[in-house]
Structure formats: C-alpha cells, structure tokens
Motif scaffolding. Structure first.
Motif, PDB file in Angstrom:
ATOM      1  N   TYR A   1       0.889 -51.755 -92.690  1.00 38.00           N
ATOM      2  CA  TYR A   1       0.985 -52.781 -93.722  1.00 38.00           C
ATOM      3  C   TYR A   1       0.954 -52.137 -95.115  1.00 38.00           C
ATOM      4  CZ  TYR A   1      -1.924 -55.802 -96.642  1.00 38.00           C
ATOM      5  OH  TYR A   1      -2.145 -57.393 -97.394  1.00 38.00           O
ATOM      6  N   THR A   2       2.098 -52.318 -95.722  1.00 34.23           N
ATOM      7  CA  THR A   2       2.211 -51.817 -96.214  1.00 34.23           C
ATOM      8  C   THR A   2       1.874 -52.494 -98.011  1.00 34.23           C
ATOM      9  OG1 THR A   2       4.110 -51.349 -96.837  1.00 34.23           O
ATOM     10  CG2 THR A   2       4.214 -51.333 -99.013  1.00 34.23           C
ATOM     11  N   LEU A   3       1.097 -52.388 -98.412  1.00 35.26           N
ATOM     12  CA  LEU A   3      -0.137 -53.259 -99.782  1.00 35.26           C
ATOM     13  C   LEU A   3       1.316 -52.741-100.977  1.00 35.26           C
ATOM     14  CD1 LEU A   3      -3.278 -51.580 -99.686  1.00 35.26           C
ATOM     15  CD2 LEU A   3      -2.550 -53.352 -98.242  1.00 35.26           C
ATOM     16  N   SER A   4       1.068 -53.478-102.019  1.00 33.31           N
ATOM     17  CA  SER A   4       1.352 -53.749-103.397  1.00 33.31           C
ATOM     18  C   SER A   4       0.505 -53.870-104.223  1.00 33.31           C
ATOM     19  CB  SER A   4       2.970 -54.615-103.209  1.00 33.31           C
ATOM     20  OG  SER A   4       3.831 -54.441-104.596  1.00 33.31           O
ATOM     21  N   PRO A   5      -0.192 -53.243-105.114  1.00 35.59           N
ATOM     22  CA  PRO A   5      -1.027 -53.637-105.862  1.00 35.59           C
ATOM     23  C   PRO A   5      -0.258 -54.820-107.217  1.00 35.59           C
ATOM     24  CG  PRO A   5      -1.722 -51.337-105.384  1.00 35.59           C
ATOM     25  CD  PRO A   5      -0.330 -51.837-104.946  1.00 35.59           C
ATOM     26  N   SER A   6       1.093 -54.049-108.153  1.00 34.90           N
ATOM     27  CA  SER A   6       1.505 -53.771-108.953  1.00 34.90           C
ATOM     28  C   SER A   6       1.956 -55.420-108.895  1.00 34.90           C
ATOM     29  CB  SER A   6       2.734 -53.135-108.778  1.00 34.90           C
ATOM     30  OG  SER A   6       3.548 -54.264-108.404  1.00 34.90           O
ATOM     31  N   LEU A   7       2.038 -56.655-107.598  1.00 34.07           N
ATOM     32  CA  LEU A   7       2.082 -57.055-107.822  1.00 34.07           C
ATOM     33  C   LEU A   7       0.914 -58.425-108.453  1.00 34.07           C
ATOM     34  CD1 LEU A   7       3.128 -59.013-104.592  1.00 34.07           C
ATOM     35  CD2 LEU A   7       4.465 -58.152-106.421  1.00 34.07           C
ATOM     36  N   ASP A   8      -0.304 -57.853-108.408  1.00 35.44           N
ATOM     37  CA  ASP A   8      -1.461 -58.414-109.178  1.00 35.44           C
ATOM     38  C   ASP A   8      -1.950 -58.805-110.766  1.00 35.44           C
ATOM     39  OD1 ASP A   8      -2.480 -58.128-106.395  1.00 35.44           O
ATOM     40  OD2 ASP A   8      -3.853 -56.299-107.522  1.00 35.44           O
ATOM     41  N   LYS A   9      -0.712 -58.294-111.075  1.00 32.28           N
ATOM     42  CA  LYS A   9      -0.355 -58.613-112.603  1.00 32.28           C
ATOM     43  C   LYS A   9      -0.020 -60.064-112.870  1.00 32.28           C
ATOM     44  CE  LYS A   9       1.127 -54.983-113.661  1.00 32.28           C
ATOM     45  NZ  LYS A   9       2.107 -54.406-112.670  1.00 32.28           N
ATOM     46  N   PHE A  10       0.693 -60.197-111.827  1.00 33.81           N
ATOM     47  CA  PHE A  10       1.480 -61.888-112.180  1.00 33.81           C
ATOM     48  C   PHE A  10       0.226 -63.405-111.003  1.00 33.81           C
ATOM     49  CE2 PHE A  10       4.167 -58.524-111.721  1.00 33.81           C
ATOM     50  CZ  PHE A  10       5.301 -58.616-112.019  1.00 33.81           C
ATOM     51  N   VAL A  11       0.003 -62.657-109.840  1.00 30.66           N
ATOM     52  CA  VAL A  11      -0.664 -63.373-109.767  1.00 30.66           C
ATOM     53  C   VAL A  11      -1.735 -64.479-110.455  1.00 30.66           C
ATOM     54  CG1 VAL A  11      -2.986 -63.839-108.119  1.00 30.66           C
ATOM     55  CG2 VAL A  11      -1.610 -62.562-107.736  1.00 30.66           C
ATOM     56  N   GLY A  12      -1.596 -66.144-110.117  1.00 31.11           N
ATOM     57  CA  GLY A  12      -2.532 -66.511-111.620  1.00 31.11           C
ATOM     58  C   GLY A  12      -0.913 -68.309-111.680  1.00 31.11           C
ATOM     59  N   THR A  13      -2.053 -68.763-112.876  1.00 30.33           N
ATOM     60  CA  THR A  13      -1.116 -69.635-113.109  1.00 30.33           C
ATOM     61  C   THR A  13      -0.466 -69.757-114.377  1.00 30.33           C
ATOM     62  OG1 THR A  13      -2.443 -71.309-112.167  1.00 30.33           O
ATOM     63  CG2 THR A  13      -0.846 -72.061-113.790  1.00 30.33           C
ATOM     64  N   TRP A  14       0.812 -69.593-114.426  1.00 23.10           N
ATOM     65  CA  TRP A  14       2.012 -69.562-115.889  1.00 23.10           C
ATOM     66  C   TRP A  14       2.518 -71.344-116.294  1.00 23.10           C
ATOM     67  CZ3 TRP A  14       2.106 -64.332-117.428  1.00 23.10           C
ATOM     68  CH2 TRP A  14       2.188 -63.742-117.377  1.00 23.10           C
ATOM     69  N   LYS A  15       2.769 -70.649-117.398  1.00 20.76           N
ATOM     70  CA  LYS A  15       2.883 -72.433-117.628  1.00 20.76           C
ATOM     71  C   LYS A  15       4.010 -71.741-119.263  1.00 20.76           C
ATOM     72  CE  LYS A  15       1.133 -76.641-119.738  1.00 20.76           C
ATOM     73  NZ  LYS A  15      -0.045 -77.439-120.176  1.00 20.76           N
ATOM     74  N   TRP A  16       5.568 -72.966-118.872  1.00 16.71           N
ATOM     75  CA  TRP A  16       6.430 -72.886-120.234  1.00 16.71           C
ATOM     76  C   TRP A  16       6.568 -74.281-120.385  1.00 16.71           C
ATOM     77  CZ3 TRP A  16      10.679 -75.851-119.274  1.00 16.71           C
ATOM     78  CH2 TRP A  16      11.769 -76.202-120.753  1.00 16.71           C
ATOM     79  N   VAL A  17       6.735 -74.662-121.718  1.00 21.82           N
ATOM     80  CA  VAL A  17       6.856 -76.110-123.212  1.00 21.82           C
ATOM     81  C   VAL A  17       7.449 -76.007-123.535  1.00 21.82           C
ATOM     82  CG1 VAL A  17       5.461 -77.412-124.062  1.00 21.82           C
ATOM     83  CG2 VAL A  17       3.650 -76.619-122.376  1.00 21.82           C
ATOM     84  N   SER A  18       8.790 -76.664-123.194  1.00 26.25           N
ATOM     85  CA  SER A  18       9.001 -76.954-124.597  1.00 26.25           C
ATOM     86  C   SER A  18       9.757 -78.395-124.878  1.00 26.25           C
ATOM     87  CB  SER A  18      10.694 -76.288-124.422  1.00 26.25           C
ATOM     88  OG  SER A  18      11.447 -76.870-125.215  1.00 26.25           O
TER      89      SER A  18
ATOM     90  N   MET B   1      13.767 -69.421-119.424  1.00 20.94           N
ATOM     91  CA  MET B   1      12.810 -69.638-119.973  1.00 20.94           C
ATOM     92  C   MET B   1      11.179 -68.472-120.075  1.00 20.94           C
ATOM     93  SD  MET B   1      11.413 -73.092-117.276  1.00 20.94           S
ATOM     94  CE  MET B   1      12.280 -72.498-116.524  1.00 20.94           C
ATOM     95  N   VAL B   2      10.827 -68.795-120.835  1.00 28.36           N
ATOM     96  CA  VAL B   2       9.423 -67.474-121.926  1.00 28.36           C
ATOM     97  C   VAL B   2       8.027 -68.411-121.053  1.00 28.36           C
ATOM     98  CG1 VAL B   2       8.214 -65.881-123.369  1.00 28.36           C
ATOM     99  CG2 VAL B   2      10.558 -66.379-122.958  1.00 28.36           C
ATOM    100  N   PHE B   3       7.326 -67.812-120.434  1.00 30.03           N
ATOM    101  CA  PHE B   3       6.161 -68.187-119.549  1.00 30.03           C
ATOM    102  C   PHE B   3       4.700 -67.527-120.348  1.00 30.03           C
ATOM    103  CE2 PHE B   3       8.797 -70.717-116.088  1.00 30.03           C
ATOM    104  CZ  PHE B   3       8.560 -70.912-116.002  1.00 30.03           C
TER     105      PHE B   3
END
Lengths: 524, 175
Positions: B29-46, B170-172
C-alpha cells in the motif's frame, strides 16, 4: 485589354480549381474506394488509355485497336467502371511458338487461322479502382489483326468444370486470373471458396483443395484465332494445403499437384453479334452465339478465390516496410511535420505494397490528437506527435485503445502484418500486435469505461509514461508495462535517419532495454 | 525431491522478474501524503459562471496482475453557466469508499509536491473523458490553484468531439 485580363483571370481560376480538385482526389484515394465506387460511375476513359512508359508495341497495338472500337461503340468507360482499368505494363505477352493447331473451335477468321503460328497472345489484367485483385482480363491475339476477348473472373463457373482439352473451363479462367494477379500484386497464395475448383484425383482419392499456391509456370503458345496454350503450373503446396491445411500451419499431409494441360483460347471479335449484357464489341460469355452456356449478361459472377497473405514474422514485416520507398517518404515527411502545430496520420491499405494506397488526416490545431475511421479495412497507420511540450515520445494510451477498436471493429485487414508507426521529434517506433494476446489485453482493460479509468491510471501514473520524461525513460517504462501486463505488443525502435527499425524488449533483469534477438519480444 | 525443487525455483525466478517490472510490490500500500493539501472544496467564479470541486484522498486497489493499493485523489464537480446548473456530480461526493466504478468525475495522483495530474476527468454533458488535466497549487498562496484541461493525446474515432463543457483554464480558491 480589360476583357483580356478578365478572361485570363477566369482561365487561371479554372486551372487553379482543376489542380486543387486533382490534388484532393489523390489525397483521398482510400476514402473514395468503397463508398463512391459502387454508386458513382466515373469517367475513366482517359485512365483506361493511359499508357505507361516502355509499353511494348504489341500491347500498344491492342490499345490502338480498342480506341478504334471505342470510337464506334463508346463502351470503354463502361468496361472500366464494371470490370476495371487495364494494367498495361503487367500484360502477359506470350510470343508465337512453332507448334501447329491440332484442334479447337471452328470459328472466326479463316484467313488469319491459315497463318497459324504468327499471332502473339496477350493477357491484360483489369483491376477495379482502389482494389487489390484482378477482376477480369482481356485475352488478345495480335497478328495480322488484333482480336480481343473479355473474360470476367467471377464468371469462371459459366465455363463449366469439365476437363475438355480444347475449351476454356473454370479452372483455366481461375488460374489465368491468379497468374495475372501474381504479376500485378505479387499474390501467389489463395483460399478457394468454391470446392469445385482445381479438384484433383490422386491415388483414387479426389481432393477438393481449400488453399492453393501458384508455383513456377511454363507456358508455350501456338497462336492464331484459336490459340493453343500448353501451360504447366505448379499448384503444389508444401504443408498439404490441398487437403485443407491453411497457410502457416504445419501440416504433414502433403499432396503434390501440378496443373499441366493444353487448351485453347478462342479469341475473336463480335462475329456472332452482341456482347452479352454489355453490348461490347468483344465476345464475352453469355453473348449471342457464344459458347459455352449462352444467355445471361456476363460480368456479374463472384470471384471464388481470395488472396491469402503470406505468414511473415513481425521482423520480416518491418524489414519489408523499410524496402518500401513510399513508407520511407512518409516517415521523413512526418518527421518534418513534427514542427507543425497539429498531429498528422495516414491510414494505408497495405503499406507493404508500393506505391502505397493511403489517405491523410490531420488533427485540430494545438491539440494532441488525430481522429479517423478508415472506410475500408486497412493494414497500416502512421502518425506523429508534434513538438508540443505535452507530447509523449511513445505511443499514448489512446493510440493503443484505437488499435484495439480497429481490431474489434474489423478495420484491420490482417492483424499479423498490421503496423502502427509513430514519429516524434526525438523518437520513432513501429508497433505490431499479437492479435489474440492484444485482444485479450484490450478486452480486460479497454472494453468498458471503468476499466479504461484504471488503465489510464496504470499507464500515466503507475508506469509514469509522461510528457516530461526523456524518450529513453518513456520507452523503458512502456516496455515494462507491455511485459508485465502481457499486452501482446511488439515494439521496433527507429534509428535517427529512419532507415532501420530494431526490435526491442525489456531485458531479463527488468532493468534496461535490449534488442530482441530472433524476434523474441517477451523476456523469458 | 527433484520434482519439487525444480518448479519451486522456476516460480521464484518468475516472481523475481515480474517484481522488477511492477511499479509497486504486490500486496503493498503506497501512501501519498502530498495529496493531503488538495483535499477539500475549491471554487472558481467568473461573472455568473461557477465551478466547484470537492477532493478526497482514497485508497485505490489495482487488480491482478498488479495487486497493490495506492493513494489517489478522487474528486467531484459542478458547473454553473450563466446562473444555470449545467452538470454536477457533487451529490456523490464521499458517499462510499473508492471503487473504479464509483460516481467520481475526477481521479488523479501527485505529479509533484504541489501538482496533481488527473488521469480522469469526466465531462458529464459530452460523455467524454480526458486524461490530460493538471491542478497545481500556488506554492506562494496555497489557497489558490490553477486548472488546465486538455484532450487526451492520441488517435481517436472520426466523430470525436474535441470540445469541453467546462472552461479549460481556471484559477480556483480553496473554500
């Protein structure tokens, strides 16, 4: 003056349009083939009379004679559309022999017959546009006069399956057609779809061959209007094809079968009147007063033998490709086109036959893709990945998926000889497949959208095949993937001048890439 | 005894060879801690256009002959154009553990510390999937990330639609 300028302008415009139309047609040769051929009757008269350089004077006399007849009957365009265009430079010319006629049809120009031994017999193959088989042939006796007979290959059965020495029969029509097809396309191996053809009795057993191969043949001709042909053609095939073993199968039941007989081609103009259903000035089966069966329109039968491509190893296929001048031209052209901002692809009917029949397609600007569906099955695709920073130096997963779709949609003529080529700014490859293994792989990973998601992840992430990698790293990663997933892919790497493609595989220790000796691709 | 030993050696040798070819050991099982910073909700508005992304890190199992587990970034999205919802998979966000047949519309893993390469983006409206999408967090402002979407590279069928329903660049902003 103004009028003159305007006139000149329109002339220039017309010429430009014609040049454009002409070049468009050439580009789309392959796409014109199946779709338009059957529905649109083209004016092929000019094509019919196009004489290749160094055409023999004997053949030129035939062409002249047909042109004279055409001025009166206007039938050539119809012949070209229905039966095919003549391949004048592949005509079989059989010079007069010294024998005398012993039997034959008693018909025709007796004055010419009396000259016995002066005529040259010429067989001219007719090939329908964008096809790769002989559809009909002209049997011509050229002596004091030129007499022509059209024989439609698909009408072979009308000549009967008898073995009467002084008549044309089904076997002889089939054999002559195959001999011509061997000259035009190099086809010497056929599957027979009519069990009545080439039946052979040996040791009390009647064999109904399913496959045959044209061997060496010797023919002597005693020409006149009734041309005596003594033809010995080796139909003997090792591997026992006559007993039904397909090419490439090691079959011990070997039967030797040599066709060697004497027969007569009766060649005459339309003395009996009528030309079957066509109204040609040539005698054809079914025409009024013409043996053997009479009635009917001729030219409608189906050819009951199909070319069986030779079984080549992948290395032989790629080596053969390197000897095809057109393929080298395409490779160089695609290399230079990597500087464009779009991908280019050609689909080729059979890249092993020069000149290659092909069609070109280009992808959208600034997009790393090219899309096509060949209208008829093909046996080769070549494409490039242009110089985008995002381009891969090896085949993309979508490239492989496309080959799988072509395979399952029957868009590939022969998977054993099918090649997919790739040219990038820093690499070049030819890929071949083992159809069973590759299909099995594709069924597992490409046949549904869920598996494809996993496959994409494996390809780009687990095996790290990426745009930013060096060509060597992508090649190594690709071969690791090919081997570990048993993909049934054989890969050839091109040299910098694109003159040689070497078979490569992953090394036994899995650490590097090596040349696949003896064409063995999977590491033991 | 010989009969037993010979097959055993052959099996070990084969496994050894395959191990060199596999990106991860079987059963690992290969862990990937660097993905943690992407977890959550992101929004783009234009203007009246909005796009929302939700990411979760999940464990993906790769089937035989690979047989290992790897951390992946799984995502869902919604797209509103001129105030009207065009497409959405947000209703499926995080509903179940990862499955290849799940209702996610984004799937990727780390290309670099701050960059995820998505091998799957499902354009719901056009029924097409791209394997060429990057989502890169700005190292100097980790609450902003750039979305760059392109078509997958490669040969496609004649009727392939090169367009996308959602914007390509886009920029989120992290929510």
């Amino acid at each position: 003056m103004n009028k003159f300028r305007t006139y000149n302008f329109y002339i220039c415009l017309l010429v430009t349009c014609l040049v454009y139309l002409n070049s468009s047609c050439k580009k789309n040769d392959l796409y014109n083939s199946s779709v338009k051929q059957q529905t649109v009757s083209k004016n092929l008269e000019k094509e019919f009379f196009k004489i290749p350089a160094k055409t023999s004077p004997t053949v030129q006399r035939i062409i002249t004679r047909i042109a004279e007849q055409n001025n009166q009957y206007h039938f050539v365009n119809d012949v070209a559309n229905r039966e095919g265009l003549p391949v004048w430079n592949k005509a079989r010319i059989q010079l007069p022999g010294k024998s005398t006629i012993t039997s034959g049809f008693q018909h025709g120009n007796s004055a010419n017959q009396a000259n016995g031994g002066e005529d040259t017999l010429v067989f001219v193959p007719l090939v329908l546009q964008n096809t790769m088989f002989v559809n009909a042939f002209l049997a011509c006796a050229v002596g004091d006069s030129v007499n022509i007979r059209l024989i439609h290959a698909g009408d072979y059965a009308q000549y009967g399956f008898n073995n009467i020495p002084d008549s044309i029969n089904a076997d002889r029509v089939a054999l002559q057609t195959m001999l011509l097809e061997m000259d035009v396309f190099g086809h010497d191996e056929y599957e027979l779809l009519d069990s009545r053809l080439f039946n052979h009795v040996q040791d009390g057993i009647t064999y109904h061959p399913q496959f045959c191969k044209i061997g060496s043949s010797t023919t002597t001709v005693t020409p006149s209007l009734m041309v005596q042909v003594t033809s010995c053609t080796q139909m003997t095939i090792s591997g026992g094809w006559l007993t039904g073993c397909p090419p490439g199968v090691n079959c011990n039941n070997v039967v030797t079968y040599t066709v060697c007989d004497t027969y007569f081609f009766f060649i005459d103009e339309n003395i009996g009147g009528g030309g079957g259903g066509y109204g040609y000035p040539w005698w054809i089966p079914g025409g009024a007063g013409s043996p053997p069966n009479g009635g009917g329109g001729g030219g409608s039968g189906t050819i009951a033998w199909v070319y069986v491509p030779p079984v080549l190893t992948p290395c032989q296929v790629v080596d053969s490709l390197m000897n095809i001048p057109d393929y080298k031209i395409f490779l160089d052209d695609f290399k230079s086109k990597t500087a464009d901002h779009h991908e280019t692809a050609i689909v080729m009917l059979d890249p092993l036959i020069n000149p290659i029949t092909y069609d070109t397609t280009t992808g959208p600007e600034n997009d790393l893709g090219v899309n096509y569906n060949p209208p008829i099955p093909v046996n080769g695709v070549l494409h490039n990945h242009y110089n985008s920073p995002d381009r891969l130096t090896i085949f993309s997963l979508d490239d492989l998926v496309k080959v799988y779709l072509m395979l399952t949609d029957h868009e590939i003529i022969n998977a054993k000889t099918f090649t997919l080529g790739l040219v990038t700014d820093s690499s070049s490859y030819i890929l071949m497949i083992d159809s069973t293994q590759f299909k099995q792989f594709g069924d597992t990973w490409f046949s549904d959208s869920i598996s494809l998601i996993e496959a994409n992840n494996i390809y780009f992430k687990n095996y790290n095949i990426a745009a930013g990698n060096s060509a060597a790293l992508n090649e190594y990663n690709f071969l690791k993937l090919v081997t570990s997933l048993n993909m049934g892919i054989k890969l050839f790497r091109g040299n910098s001048t694109l003159t040689q493609f070497t078979p490569i595989r992953i090394k036994d220790d899995g650490l590097s890439v090596e040349t696949a000796t003896n064409c063995v691709f999977i590491a033991p | 005894m010989k009969k037993i030993i010979i097959p055993l050696i052959a099996t070990l040798f084969t496994t050894g060879c395959m191990a060199q070819l596999m990106p991860h050991p079987q059963g690992s099982y290969t862990l990937s801690p660097s993905l943690d910073k992407f977890v959550g909700t992101w929004k783009w508005v234009s203007g009246n256009d909005t796009m929302v992304l939700t990411f979760l890190k999940q464990k993906a199992h790769f089937r035989s002959p690979l047989n290992y587990d790897v951390d992946v970034l799984v995502g869902w999205h919604s797209y509103i154009k001129n105030g009207t919802l065009v497409e959405s998979s947000l209703q499926y966000a995080g509903a179940t553990p990862f499955s290849w047949s799940g209702q996610f519309t984004l799937l990727g893993s780390a290309d670099a510390d701050y960059k995820v390469g998505f091998t799957t983006f499902k354009d719901i409206t056009k029924h097409k999937t791209s394997s060429n999408l990057t989502f890169t967090i700005n190292k100097f402002n980790i609450n902003q990330a750039t979305w760059v979407l392109k078509n997958s590279q490669g040969m496609k069928n004649a009727n392939y639609d090169y367009g996308f329903t959602v914007p390509l660049n886009m920029v989120f902003t992290r929510q």
